[in-house]
Scaffold this motif. Structure first.
Motif, PDB file in Angstrom:
ATOM      1  N   GLY A 114       7.344  31.042   6.796  1.00 22.45           N
ATOM      2  CA  GLY A 114       8.789  31.053   6.607  1.00 22.45           C
ATOM      3  C   GLY A 114       9.267  31.624   5.289  1.00 22.45           C
ATOM      4  N   GLN A 115       8.424  32.339   4.582  1.00 22.99           N
ATOM      5  CA  GLN A 115       8.817  32.863   3.277  1.00 22.99           C
ATOM      6  C   GLN A 115       9.204  34.332   3.367  1.00 22.99           C
ATOM      7  OE1 GLN A 115       9.000  30.850   0.588  1.00 22.99           O
ATOM      8  NE2 GLN A 115       8.344  29.194   1.928  1.00 22.99           N
ATOM      9  N   GLU A 116      10.166  34.698   2.547  1.00 23.00           N
ATOM     10  CA  GLU A 116      10.489  36.114   2.424  1.00 23.00           C
ATOM     11  C   GLU A 116       9.333  36.814   1.723  1.00 23.00           C
ATOM     12  OE1 GLU A 116      14.253  36.857   0.569  1.00 23.00           O
ATOM     13  OE2 GLU A 116      15.170  35.146   1.569  1.00 23.00           O
ATOM     14  N   GLU A 117       9.129  38.058   2.049  1.00 21.04           N
ATOM     15  CA  GLU A 117       8.056  38.816   1.431  1.00 21.04           C
ATOM     16  C   GLU A 117       8.245  38.844  -0.086  1.00 21.04           C
ATOM     17  OE1 GLU A 117       6.197  43.272   1.652  1.00 21.04           O
ATOM     18  OE2 GLU A 117       7.040  42.393   3.476  1.00 21.04           O
ATOM     19  N   GLY A 118       7.149  38.619  -0.811  1.00 22.71           N
ATOM     20  CA  GLY A 118       7.174  38.660  -2.261  1.00 22.71           C
ATOM     21  C   GLY A 118       7.351  37.317  -2.939  1.00 22.71           C
ATOM     22  N   VAL A 119       7.678  36.267  -2.188  1.00 22.91           N
ATOM     23  CA  VAL A 119       7.832  34.951  -2.795  1.00 22.91           C
ATOM     24  C   VAL A 119       6.485  34.455  -3.302  1.00 22.91           C
ATOM     25  CG1 VAL A 119       8.450  32.532  -2.373  1.00 22.91           C
ATOM     26  CG2 VAL A 119       9.878  34.355  -1.455  1.00 22.91           C
ATOM     27  N   PHE A 120       5.453  34.611  -2.476  1.00 25.72           N
ATOM     28  CA  PHE A 120       4.088  34.260  -2.849  1.00 25.72           C
ATOM     29  C   PHE A 120       3.237  35.524  -2.747  1.00 25.72           C
ATOM     30  CE2 PHE A 120       5.588  30.100  -1.289  1.00 25.72           C
ATOM     31  CZ  PHE A 120       5.242  29.306  -2.370  1.00 25.72           C
ATOM     32  N   GLU A 164      -1.579  35.255   3.520  1.00 26.43           N
ATOM     33  CA  GLU A 164      -2.578  35.553   4.562  1.00 26.43           C
ATOM     34  C   GLU A 164      -3.585  34.421   4.702  1.00 26.43           C
ATOM     35  OE1 GLU A 164      -4.057  39.358   3.284  1.00 26.43           O
ATOM     36  OE2 GLU A 164      -2.329  40.425   4.153  1.00 26.43           O
ATOM     37  N   TYR A 165      -4.004  33.848   3.579  1.00 23.64           N
ATOM     38  CA  TYR A 165      -4.931  32.711   3.608  1.00 23.64           C
ATOM     39  C   TYR A 165      -4.282  31.521   4.306  1.00 23.64           C
ATOM     40  CZ  TYR A 165      -7.509  28.668   1.817  1.00 23.64           C
ATOM     41  OH  TYR A 165      -8.197  27.486   1.705  1.00 23.64           O
ATOM     42  N   TRP A 166      -3.035  31.194   3.937  1.00 24.17           N
ATOM     43  CA  TRP A 166      -2.347  30.061   4.548  1.00 24.17           C
ATOM     44  C   TRP A 166      -2.171  30.264   6.053  1.00 24.17           C
ATOM     45  CZ3 TRP A 166       1.577  30.424   0.048  1.00 24.17           C
ATOM     46  CH2 TRP A 166       1.033  29.791  -1.085  1.00 24.17           C
ATOM     47  N   GLN A 167      -1.880  31.491   6.460  1.00 23.52           N
ATOM     48  CA  GLN A 167      -1.762  31.777   7.891  1.00 23.52           C
ATOM     49  C   GLN A 167      -3.108  31.611   8.589  1.00 23.52           C
ATOM     50  OE1 GLN A 167      -0.010  35.695   7.837  1.00 23.52           O
ATOM     51  NE2 GLN A 167       2.061  34.887   7.547  1.00 23.52           N
ATOM     52  N   HIS A 178     -15.270   7.517   6.591  1.00 24.90           N
ATOM     53  CA  HIS A 178     -15.867   7.009   7.840  1.00 24.90           C
ATOM     54  C   HIS A 178     -14.804   6.674   8.882  1.00 24.90           C
ATOM     55  CE1 HIS A 178     -14.718   2.971   6.521  1.00 24.90           C
ATOM     56  NE2 HIS A 178     -15.151   3.347   5.328  1.00 24.90           N
ATOM     57  N   GLU A 179     -13.564   6.514   8.435  1.00 23.81           N
ATOM     58  CA  GLU A 179     -12.459   6.236   9.352  1.00 23.81           C
ATOM     59  C   GLU A 179     -12.135   7.436  10.241  1.00 23.81           C
ATOM     60  OE1 GLU A 179      -8.950   4.627   7.388  1.00 23.81           O
ATOM     61  OE2 GLU A 179     -10.209   4.096   5.676  1.00 23.81           O
ATOM     62  N   PHE A 180     -12.671   8.607   9.899  1.00 26.26           N
ATOM     63  CA  PHE A 180     -12.330   9.852  10.592  1.00 26.26           C
ATOM     64  C   PHE A 180     -13.590  10.613  10.987  1.00 26.26           C
ATOM     65  CE2 PHE A 180      -9.122   8.678   7.499  1.00 26.26           C
ATOM     66  CZ  PHE A 180      -8.003   8.557   8.314  1.00 26.26           C
ATOM     67  N   PRO A 181     -14.395  10.037  11.885  1.00 28.51           N
ATOM     68  CA  PRO A 181     -15.670  10.680  12.224  1.00 28.51           C
ATOM     69  C   PRO A 181     -15.526  12.036  12.913  1.00 28.51           C
ATOM     70  CG  PRO A 181     -15.205   8.869  13.729  1.00 28.51           C
ATOM     71  CD  PRO A 181     -14.164   8.826  12.646  1.00 28.51           C
ATOM     72  N   ASP A 182     -14.379  12.307  13.506  1.00 25.25           N
ATOM     73  CA  ASP A 182     -14.197  13.559  14.239  1.00 25.25           C
ATOM     74  C   ASP A 182     -13.480  14.641  13.436  1.00 25.25           C
ATOM     75  OD1 ASP A 182     -15.419  12.358  16.434  1.00 25.25           O
ATOM     76  OD2 ASP A 182     -13.518  11.602  17.204  1.00 25.25           O
ATOM     77  N   VAL A 183     -13.221  14.377  12.151  1.00 24.04           N
ATOM     78  CA  VAL A 183     -12.507  15.342  11.318  1.00 24.04           C
ATOM     79  C   VAL A 183     -13.487  15.942  10.311  1.00 24.04           C
ATOM     80  CG1 VAL A 183     -10.639  15.681   9.650  1.00 24.04           C
ATOM     81  CG2 VAL A 183     -10.331  14.087  11.572  1.00 24.04           C
ATOM     82  N   ALA A 184     -13.539  17.262  10.278  1.00 27.27           N
ATOM     83  CA  ALA A 184     -14.368  17.956   9.279  1.00 27.27           C
ATOM     84  C   ALA A 184     -13.575  18.025   7.973  1.00 27.27           C
ATOM     85  CB  ALA A 184     -14.718  19.359   9.761  1.00 27.27           C
ATOM     86  N   ILE A 185     -13.975  17.234   7.006  1.00 27.28           N
ATOM     87  CA  ILE A 185     -13.279  17.207   5.715  1.00 27.28           C
ATOM     88  C   ILE A 185     -14.022  18.179   4.809  1.00 27.28           C
ATOM     89  CG2 ILE A 185     -12.474  15.756   3.828  1.00 27.28           C
ATOM     90  CD1 ILE A 185     -12.657  13.370   5.792  1.00 27.28           C
ATOM     91  N   GLU A 186     -13.715  19.437   5.022  1.00 32.01           N
ATOM     92  CA  GLU A 186     -14.378  20.534   4.313  1.00 32.01           C
ATOM     93  C   GLU A 186     -13.345  21.533   3.834  1.00 32.01           C
ATOM     94  OE1 GLU A 186     -17.199  22.153   7.039  1.00 32.01           O
ATOM     95  OE2 GLU A 186     -18.279  20.253   7.237  1.00 32.01           O
ATOM     96  N   GLU A 187     -13.582  22.063   2.653  1.00 32.21           N
ATOM     97  CA  GLU A 187     -12.643  23.026   2.089  1.00 32.21           C
ATOM     98  C   GLU A 187     -12.610  24.281   2.939  1.00 32.21           C
ATOM     99  OE1 GLU A 187     -11.494  24.891  -2.253  1.00 32.21           O
ATOM    100  OE2 GLU A 187     -13.399  23.868  -2.003  1.00 32.21           O
ATOM    101  N   PRO A 188     -11.427  24.732   3.343  1.00 31.32           N
ATOM    102  CA  PRO A 188     -11.336  25.966   4.126  1.00 31.32           C
ATOM    103  C   PRO A 188     -11.914  27.159   3.362  1.00 31.32           C
ATOM    104  CG  PRO A 188      -9.261  24.788   4.184  1.00 31.32           C
ATOM    105  CD  PRO A 188     -10.117  24.120   3.141  1.00 31.32           C
ATOM    106  N   ALA A 189     -12.588  28.001   4.083  1.00 32.27           N
ATOM    107  CA  ALA A 189     -13.182  29.196   3.484  1.00 32.27           C
ATOM    108  C   ALA A 189     -12.167  30.340   3.483  1.00 32.27           C
ATOM    109  CB  ALA A 189     -14.413  29.615   4.270  1.00 32.27           C
ATOM    110  N   GLY A 190     -12.384  31.284   2.584  1.00 33.53           N
ATOM    111  CA  GLY A 190     -11.634  32.519   2.674  1.00 33.53           C
ATOM    112  C   GLY A 190     -10.619  32.814   1.590  1.00 33.53           C
ATOM    113  N   LEU A 191     -10.370  31.885   0.665  1.00 31.86           N
ATOM    114  CA  LEU A 191      -9.376  32.195  -0.369  1.00 31.86           C
ATOM    115  C   LEU A 191      -9.952  33.148  -1.388  1.00 31.86           C
ATOM    116  CD1 LEU A 191      -6.611  31.842  -1.605  1.00 31.86           C
ATOM    117  CD2 LEU A 191      -7.429  29.781  -2.761  1.00 31.86           C
ATOM    118  N   PHE A 192     -11.184  32.925  -1.792  1.00 33.82           N
ATOM    119  CA  PHE A 192     -11.799  33.794  -2.805  1.00 33.82           C
ATOM    120  C   PHE A 192     -12.979  34.530  -2.225  1.00 33.82           C
ATOM    121  CE2 PHE A 192      -9.849  30.296  -5.169  1.00 33.82           C
ATOM    122  CZ  PHE A 192      -8.991  31.019  -5.947  1.00 33.82           C
TER     123      PHE A 192
END
Length: 125
Positions: A48-54, A60-63, A111-125
């Protein structure tokens, strides 16, 4: 502006961490990084951002992480925050910067979330 505000917060946290713990009524400070969370704000930032705000590479990473399902459910981040703020001692609380993807504390709350991968998303750097 967003990155400047994050840097400002981090600097204030370091200053408060040193100064306030010695106050008449001690205040303990910590920095907590909740990770990338599946919220409306995250969606609006990605689409939802205008081009150039970020910078283009950030948008692209956030998308990419939005579309690939790598965002954490808000409940996971909430449980992490609750653990850090309620289940640690004052010394533990302010010892390090708290990063949700740091696995050393997952045994204490994730342990409350056994089905969630709590891992840092790849691809920013």
């Amino acid at each position: 502006p967003y990155c400047v505000s994050k840097l400002t917060f981090y600097g204030m946290h370091l200053m408060f961490k040193e100064e306030l713990k010695e106050a008449e009524t001690p205040v303990f400070c910590a920095s907590l990084i909740p990770g990338e969370v599946n919220t409306e704000m995250q969606k609006n930032t990605a689409y939802g951002q205008e081009e150039g705000v970020f910078p283009k590479h950030l948008v692209e990473y956030w998308q990419k992480i939005q579309e690939s399902g790598q965002l954490l459910p808000p409940e996971v981040t909430g449980a992490f925050m609750e653990y850090v703020m309620m289940d640690t001692t004052p010394d533990e609380f302010q010892e390090d910067e708290w990063f949700i993807y740091d696995k050393k504390h997952h045994k204490d709350w994730a342990h409350e979330f056994p089905d969630v991968a709590i891992e840092e998303p790849a691809g920013l750097f």
